[in-house]
Design an enzyme around this catalytic site. Structure first.
Site, PDB file in Angstrom:
ATOM      1  N   HIS A   1     -23.323 -32.362   1.443  1.00 16.52           N
ATOM      2  CA  HIS A   1     -24.263 -31.276   1.722  1.00 16.52           C
ATOM      3  C   HIS A   1     -25.331 -31.149   0.644  1.00 16.52           C
ATOM      4  O   HIS A   1     -26.416 -30.608   0.902  1.00 16.52           O
ATOM      5  CB  HIS A   1     -23.500 -29.948   1.831  1.00 16.52           C
ATOM      6  CG  HIS A   1     -24.375 -28.777   2.098  1.00 16.52           C
ATOM      7  ND1 HIS A   1     -25.078 -28.633   3.273  1.00 16.52           N
ATOM      8  CD2 HIS A   1     -24.694 -27.703   1.344  1.00 16.52           C
ATOM      9  CE1 HIS A   1     -25.778 -27.515   3.240  1.00 16.52           C
ATOM     10  NE2 HIS A   1     -25.569 -26.930   2.077  1.00 16.52           N
ATOM     11  N   CYS A   2     -25.084 -31.642  -0.546  1.00 19.54           N
ATOM     12  CA  CYS A   2     -25.966 -31.332  -1.682  1.00 19.54           C
ATOM     13  C   CYS A   2     -27.100 -32.330  -1.888  1.00 19.54           C
ATOM     14  O   CYS A   2     -28.273 -31.979  -1.783  1.00 19.54           O
ATOM     15  CB  CYS A   2     -25.140 -31.224  -2.960  1.00 19.54           C
ATOM     16  SG  CYS A   2     -24.019 -29.801  -2.991  1.00 19.54           S
ATOM     17  N   ILE A   3     -26.770 -33.563  -2.223  1.00 22.25           N
ATOM     18  CA  ILE A   3     -27.794 -34.490  -2.709  1.00 22.25           C
ATOM     19  C   ILE A   3     -28.827 -34.864  -1.646  1.00 22.25           C
ATOM     20  O   ILE A   3     -30.010 -34.973  -1.962  1.00 22.25           O
ATOM     21  CB  ILE A   3     -27.129 -35.751  -3.310  1.00 22.25           C
ATOM     22  CG1 ILE A   3     -26.177 -35.341  -4.437  1.00 22.25           C
ATOM     23  CG2 ILE A   3     -28.189 -36.687  -3.869  1.00 22.25           C
ATOM     24  CD1 ILE A   3     -25.466 -36.485  -5.086  1.00 22.25           C
TER      25      ILE A   3
ATOM     26  N   ASP B   1     -30.632 -30.760  -1.121  1.00 21.91           N
ATOM     27  CA  ASP B   1     -31.100 -29.854  -2.169  1.00 21.91           C
ATOM     28  C   ASP B   1     -32.476 -30.194  -2.735  1.00 21.91           C
ATOM     29  O   ASP B   1     -33.283 -29.278  -2.971  1.00 21.91           O
ATOM     30  CB  ASP B   1     -30.077 -29.790  -3.305  1.00 21.91           C
ATOM     31  CG  ASP B   1     -28.772 -29.159  -2.862  1.00 21.91           C
ATOM     32  OD1 ASP B   1     -28.688 -28.733  -1.691  1.00 21.91           O
ATOM     33  OD2 ASP B   1     -27.835 -29.095  -3.674  1.00 21.91           O
TER      34      ASP B   1
END
Length: 434
Positions: free
Chosen positions: A271-273, A276
């Site tokens: 979900h992050c890299i 974001d």
């Protein structure tokens, strides 16, 4: 009024904690509070999750059912009923913050959650947002909603931002041992947030504002995204030059200063890299700034699934076969090894691209028995078991996620052709690095 009564309830473990969003971030956090002897109510819009948890079952492979059962028998309960929020002293929001189809922030999960909570807000309560977002989200979106109920932030209501730092499947660091950054809308808010998190986490790192905390989270993941983009680009250059990029990286990593090891792969996942960095690029445009460096890294990383597909086509061609009609086995749907988390995993785009070229695709993943529902991909597929006979039926095997459960020697001995995106196989004529 001040925060004394709230802090006293936290210190005495009389505070009731509500965690909204029981996924990879929210569930470990809720269990951590429950294990510290707080009463915890977990909220999720997915009724199936609440039912599973209430029955002591797990849906995350890295969280054992025994841990959930112990929490359920103690202070933890799970529900879809937002009316139970009237009991809460602390509200912690851990809901998704995806991108829309235009790669712009979609904060609807956050704003919808807060809007549904408005009838249940009360004085001497703290709300902490953990979902990753752009700097200014807490101040510009959440604060006005709370103030619309007549509260004064920092006096009778406390608002903080504390970004999640979960790493599913990492046995070296847990929710308790990973330092926790926390920023408040006021000094009193920060004090309340630090006290809340200090009750379960070894090290809390206070920062001067919610914007600072929001930017901290983005920097952490942009740092990783940019460096992964660098090694992915280096991989392509090295491949054209006939150089093993993994040997280069290992050699460079022997330098005791000035170098941090990053490894290339088939594309970004989680979900992050993959997401974001674009929260910051979107917000930066408001200030007239074009974040070229971040966006370039994003372009490189998004191109990696196509690189894998092209390497597969080239390898099949060398073996006298076309992609169209070939039987291809994908090893691993999860975005990282040893977990069931498939958010933004590159395997899905690779499968879709190969199918579009006429390949017949199967997959094997010990953590994902059936093809999960995705916004952009819907294939009726189930994980196949691996043995010498089944592997031999495929024209090509592509390693996407290097789960430790895979028998790599069996795969290497049985497969006709292997595309290795994780450097798990020894080099030989039937192994192609991608």
């Amino acid at each position: 009024m001040n925060s004394a009564s709230l802090l006293q309830r936290i210190n005495n473990k009389e505070a009731v904690i509500g965690v909204f969003g029981l996924g990879y971030v929210g569930l470990p956090l809720a269990l951590c509070f429950a294990e510290a002897n707080y009463k915890v109510i977990g909220f999720d819009t997915d009724a199936a999750k609440s039912k599973q948890l209430s029955e002591g079952q797990t849906y995350l492979t890295h969280i054992h059912a025994e841990r959930i059962q112990a929490a359920i028998q103690g202070n933890f309960s799970a529900t879809c009923d937002y009316a139970q929020a009237s009991q809460l002293d602390a509200i912690i929001i851990c809901v998704p913050t995806p991108l829309n189809k235009y790669r712009e922030p979609d904060l609807s999960y956050v704003t919808n959650t807060v809007s549904q909570l408005l009838p249940y807000l009360k004085a001497q309560q703290i709300l902490s947002l953990e979902s990753t977002s752009y700097p200014g989200t807490t101040e510009e979106l959440i604060r006005p909603l709370i103030e619309s109920k007549g509260f004064t932030i920092g006096e009778d209501y406390f608002l903080v931002y504390s970004p999640e730092r979960e790493d599913p499947g990492n046995t070296s660091y847990t929710t308790k041992t990973i330092p926790k950054v926390c920023g408040g809308e006021t000094a009193a808010c920060l004090n309340a947030g630090v006290k809340l998190y200090e009750s379960i986490i070894d090290t809390v790192v206070p920062v001067s504002s919610t914007k600072t905390a929001e930017m901290t989270k983005l920097l952490e993941n942009i740092y990783r995204a940019v460096n992964i983009g660098l090694v992915n680009e280096m991989k392509i250059v090295a491949d054209k030059m006939g150089i093993n990029i993994h040997e280069v990286i290992d050699a460079a990593a022997t330098k005791p200063f000035g170098f941090t090891k990053f490894t290339p792969g088939p594309g970004l996942g989680g979900h992050c890299i993959p997401i974001d960095p674009f929260y910051l690029t979107w917000k930066a445009r408001e200030y007239g700034i074009h974040t070229r460096f971040i966006e370039l890294a994003g372009e490189v990383n998004r191109a990696m699934p196509e690189w894998v597909v092209q390497k597969t086509a080239d390898a099949l061609n060398e073996h006298g076969k076309a992609v169209k009609g070939s039987k291809i086995l994908i090893l691993g749907l999860a975005y990282k090894k040893n977990v069931s988390d498939s958010r933004e995993a590159p395997a899905f785009e690779i499968i879709a691209k190969l199918k579009a070229k006429g390949a017949r695709i199967d997959y094997s993943d010990p953590h994902i028995p059936s093809f999960p529902k995705k916004r952009d991909y819907a294939f009726d597929m189930h994980s196949v078991s691996l043995n010498a006979s089944s592997i031999q039926n495929y024209d090509c095997v592509i390693l996407i996620t290097d789960h430790d459960e895979f028998d790599y020697q069996l795969i290497e001995n049985s497969a006709e052709l292997i595309i290795d995106t994780r450097n798990r196989f020894t080099a030989n004529d039937k192994i192609f690095s991608a």
